[in-house]
Write an enzyme that holds these catalytic residues in place. Sequence first.
Site, PDB file in Angstrom:
ATOM      1  N   HIS A 162      36.982  33.170  37.893  1.00 17.24           N
ATOM      2  CA  HIS A 162      36.973  34.337  37.805  1.00 17.24           C
ATOM      3  C   HIS A 162      35.518  34.473  37.644  1.00 17.24           C
ATOM      4  O   HIS A 162      35.068  35.500  38.052  1.00 17.24           O
ATOM      5  CB  HIS A 162      37.806  33.771  36.324  1.00 17.24           C
ATOM      6  CG  HIS A 162      39.266  34.935  37.077  1.00 17.24           C
ATOM      7  ND1 HIS A 162      39.791  35.155  35.469  1.00 17.24           N
ATOM      8  CD2 HIS A 162      40.298  34.349  37.869  1.00 17.24           C
ATOM      9  CE1 HIS A 162      41.401  34.557  36.205  1.00 17.24           C
ATOM     10  NE2 HIS A 162      41.186  34.127  37.131  1.00 17.24           N
ATOM     11  N   SER A 165      42.238  37.393  42.355  1.00 17.03           N
ATOM     12  CA  SER A 165      42.019  37.017  41.485  1.00 17.03           C
ATOM     13  C   SER A 165      39.679  36.872  41.129  1.00 17.03           C
ATOM     14  O   SER A 165      39.502  37.852  40.374  1.00 17.03           O
ATOM     15  CB  SER A 165      42.082  36.191  40.168  1.00 17.03           C
ATOM     16  OG  SER A 165      43.482  36.268  39.500  1.00 17.03           O
TER      17      SER A 165
END
Length: 256
Positions: free
Chosen positions: A183, A132
Site C-alpha cells: 500500500h 491494492s
Amino acid sequence: MFIRNETFYSYRKNYPIITGVIAIHLVLFLWYNLTIFTDGLIPFGRTIFYLGIGNTGFITDGQYWRLITPIFLHQEMSHVLFNSISLILFGPALEKMLGHTKFISTYLTAGILANIGTYFLTGPGYSHLGASGAIFGLFGVYLYMVLNRKDLIDAMNAQLISIILILGVVMTFLNPGINILGHLFGLIAGAALAPLVLWNARPFYVQTRTVPDDRNISFNPDRWRKRRIFSGRRAARFAGWAFVILVILGILSRLF
C-alpha cells in the site's frame, strides 16, 4: 468526479481499461474458486493461482513475472469486490484525464513498484496478492493533485479524496492481513509518477461538459421561477458526504 451515474453500456464504452481490468479480476477469481469448489472439475485454477501469486523466494529464483501477476489475483470475495469497486469509483476520472495508455501504464507501474518494494523489504517466504498497491498508486496521483495541481481537482473532491486516503492508510495499519508495504509503496509510486503523467492533463469536468447548440433556440417556461433552496451544489455536497459514509461503512465491514 467520483459519483457514478452512467449506465453499464456507457461506463464500458467510456472506460474500457477499467472495465477490462475488472473483468480480469473477476474471471481469475471465479476460475480459481470454481476449481476449488468443483474439486478440480474446472481445470487449471490452482495452477494459475500458484504461478501468479507474489512470493519473494520464487522471485529471487528468477520468476520475475510474479511482480506483475499478483496485481490481478484475489482469493477472497470481499477482497476482489472491494478492490474492483474502488477502481470503478476512483479510476474513471484518471482514465479520462490521462488517456487510456497513460492510465494503464500508471496503474501497472505503481503496482509493480509496490511489489518490488514488498520484495526487497520482506522475508524469502512472504506471499501476497491483490490490486491494492496499484489502486493506492491512483490515490498517489490524486494526492499529488490535491497538493500541487489544484487546477485539476475542485475543493469538494479534494476534501473527499483526502478523507478516503487517510482512512485507507489508517486501516492499512490496523488490519493485520494487509500488505502494508504494498500500500505505502503504491501510494509513493503514484505520487512520484504524477508529475510526469499529469503534465498536459485537463480537469475531468472540462472533458465531460457538454457544449450547448446555439442553433436550437428554445424557451424554458420555468426560467423565471424561484430556484429551490436545495440547489445543485448542495445536492452534490450531500451526495459526496453520503458517499463518504458508505465508503467508511465498507471499510469497517472489511475490518470486522
